[in-house]
Scaffold this motif. Structure first.
Motif, short mmCIF file in Angstrom:
data_model
loop_
_atom_site.label_atom_id
_atom_site.label_comp_id
_atom_site.label_asym_id
_atom_site.label_seq_id
_atom_site.Cartn_x
_atom_site.Cartn_y
_atom_site.Cartn_z
N ASP A 51 0.80 -1.31 0.01
CA ASP A 51 -0.09 0.02 -0.09
C ASP A 51 1.03 1.21 0.02
OD1 ASP A 51 -1.92 1.91 0.14
OD2 ASP A 51 -2.40 1.17 2.26
N PRO A 52 0.84 2.02 -1.13
CA PRO A 52 1.95 3.22 -1.12
C PRO A 52 1.45 4.08 0.14
CG PRO A 52 0.79 2.73 -3.32
CD PRO A 52 0.16 1.96 -2.40
N GLN A 53 0.15 4.31 0.58
CA GLN A 53 -0.32 5.06 1.57
C GLN A 53 0.62 4.74 2.67
OE1 GLN A 53 -2.51 7.87 1.21
NE2 GLN A 53 -1.62 8.30 3.17
N ALA A 54 0.62 3.44 3.12
CA ALA A 54 1.25 3.15 4.41
C ALA A 54 2.72 3.31 4.19
CB ALA A 54 0.98 1.60 4.55
N ALA A 55 3.45 3.03 3.16
CA ALA A 55 4.81 2.96 3.02
C ALA A 55 5.21 4.47 2.54
CB ALA A 55 5.30 2.05 1.77
N LEU A 56 4.61 5.22 1.92
CA LEU A 56 5.08 6.52 1.50
C LEU A 56 4.13 7.79 2.14
CD1 LEU A 56 5.63 5.76 -2.34
CD2 LEU A 56 7.38 5.49 -0.37
N GLY A 57 3.08 7.40 2.73
CA GLY A 57 2.14 8.42 3.03
C GLY A 57 1.22 9.22 1.86
N ARG A 58 1.38 8.38 0.91
CA ARG A 58 0.49 8.86 -0.43
C ARG A 58 -0.04 8.00 -1.04
NH1 ARG A 58 2.56 14.14 -2.08
NH2 ARG A 58 4.64 14.66 -1.16
N ALA A 59 -1.17 8.32 -1.91
CA ALA A 59 -1.98 7.42 -2.50
C ALA A 59 -1.21 6.55 -3.95
CB ALA A 59 -3.29 8.00 -2.92
N ASP A 60 -0.10 7.06 -4.26
CA ASP A 60 0.46 6.53 -5.16
C ASP A 60 1.92 6.60 -5.12
OD1 ASP A 60 1.48 8.39 -7.41
OD2 ASP A 60 -0.50 9.29 -6.77
N GLY A 61 2.83 5.86 -5.68
CA GLY A 61 4.31 5.95 -5.70
C GLY A 61 4.81 6.78 -6.81
#
Length: 297
Positions: A51-61
Motif C-alpha cells: 500500500d503506497p499510503q502506508a509505505a510513503l504516506g501518499r496514494a500512489d508511488g
C-alpha cells in the motif's frame, strides 16, 4: 512489480549525446544545454500488494523529475598534442520529494599526448555524479547520489605498420550514498597490457591482460569474520572490431575474469563475460548504437 515509464530518461540521454557530438565536431569553445521531464509511476519500486499510503504516506508511488543541464566544452590541438575538456552541471528536481534533489558537477578532461607519431597516448580524468535508482521506500527521506571518479594514463607504441603495444594505468572510485543490491561501492587500481593487430582497412584484434587491486567501500574490517573488503582480479580479454560497411561497425569482446579475496576464499569467483555491439552513422550528425552485454559480479 508495477511497470515504470522511462521515456523522459531516454529523451535526456539522446539530447545529451547529440549535444556532445555537436560540441566535439569543431575546435574551440562550445556551449550545450538540455531539459527533460521524466515521470516514474513507481519511484521506490514498491512490490505488488504494498500500500503506497502506508509505505510513503501518499496514494500512489509516482514521481515527476525535471532534469536540466548546462555544459561547456573546449578542444584545441597543439602540434602533436590535443586537449579536449567538458565541464557541466546537471540539476535533478523532484516534484514530491525535494529532499532527493541533486545538483551534479561533472567533468571529462583528456590530454592526448605524443612524443613521436609512433608513441602516443592519453591522460584522462573524469567525474560523474548522478541519482541512483530507488528500490527501497526506506530511502524516502535520504539523498541517493552516486559518484564515479576515473583517472587514467594510456600509452600506445606502433611497432610497425600493423602491430601496436598497449599499456594503461587506471584508478577508479565508485561510491553510492545508499547501498545498492549488486552494485558495491569500491576503489580500484588497474594495470593493463595489450597487443593489437590493426589492419590497414581499420579492422583490429586486441588481446588484453588486466590486473586489478581493489577494496569494497563501506565494508567492515576483515577481522569481523565474514567481511573481506580487499580483492584482486585478473582478466584476459579479446576485443574484435571490424567495418561492415562504410557507415557501420561491429564489435565483439570476450573476457575471462577471476576475483580472489585473501581472507574469505568462499567469496572468490571466476567466469566469462561478453559484449556485442553495432554502431552506425547514417549522416554526419546522426549516430546510432545497439549493444548486448553479459557481465559477472
Amino acid at each position: 512489480m508495477k511497470p515504470q515509464a522511462h521515456t523522459g530518461w531516454l529523451l535526456a540521454g539522446l539530447l545529451t549525446a547529440l549535444a556532445g557530438a555537436t560540441a566535439r565536431a569543431e575546435d574551440g569553445l562550445q556551449l550545450t544545454g538540455g531539459l527533460a521531464i521524466s515521470h516514474d509511476d513507481n519511484l521506490f519500486r514498491l512490490r505488488d500488494g504494498v500500500d503506497p499510503q502506508a509505505a510513503l504516506g501518499r496514494a500512489d508511488g509516482g514521481e515527476t523529475i525535471t532534469i536540466s543541464s548546462l555544459g561547456l566544452s573546449y578542444s584545441k590541438p597543439w602540434g602533436l598534442q590535443r586537449l579536449e575538456a567538458t565541464i557541466g552541471l546537471v540539476d535533478y528536481r523532484y516534484q514530491r520529494y525535494p529532499q532527493l534533489d541533486l545538483q551534479a558537477r561533472n567533468h571529462d578532461i583528456s590530454w592526448f599526448w605524443a612524443v613521436t607519431p609512433r608513441l602516443q597516448g592519453r591522460l584522462h580524468t573524469e567525474r560523474r555524479e548522478s541519482v541512483n535508482t530507488f528500490d527501497d521506500a526506506s530511502a524516502l527521506n535520504q539523498s541517493n547520489a552516486r559518484l564515479r571518479r576515473h583517472e587514467a594514463f594510456d600509452a600506445t607504441y606502433e611497432i610497425d605498420g600493423v602491430w601496436r603495444a598497449l599499456g594503461n594505468l587506471r584508478s577508479t572510485y565508485d561510491s553510492s550514498e545508499q547501498e545498492q543490491q549488486g552494485e558495491d561501492s569500491y576503489r580500484a587500481r588497474t594495470l593493463e597490457t595489450g597487443l593489437r593487430y590493426q589492419a590497414l582497412s581499420g579492422n583490429s584484434a586486441t588481446v588484453w591482460l588486466r590486473r586489478s587491486k581493489g577494496k569494497r567501500l563501506g565494508d567492515e574490517p576483515a577481522s569481523s569474520g565474514d567481511r573481506d573488503p580487499d580483492y584482486t582480479q585478473t582478466e584476459q580479454s579479446l576485443d574484435l572490431q571490424w567495418a561492415l560497411t562504410g557507415k557501420s561497425r561491429a564489435s565483439v569482446t570476450l573476457t575471462h575474469l577471476s576475483r580472489a579475496h585473501p581472507v574469505v576464499p568462499a567469496r572468490d569467483y571466476s567466469g566469462n563475460e561478453a559484449a556485442l555491439g553495432l554502431n552506425w552513422t547514417p549522416t554526419g550528425k546522426l549516430q546510432g548504437a545497439l549493444r548486448w552485454t553479459s557481465q559477472l559480479s
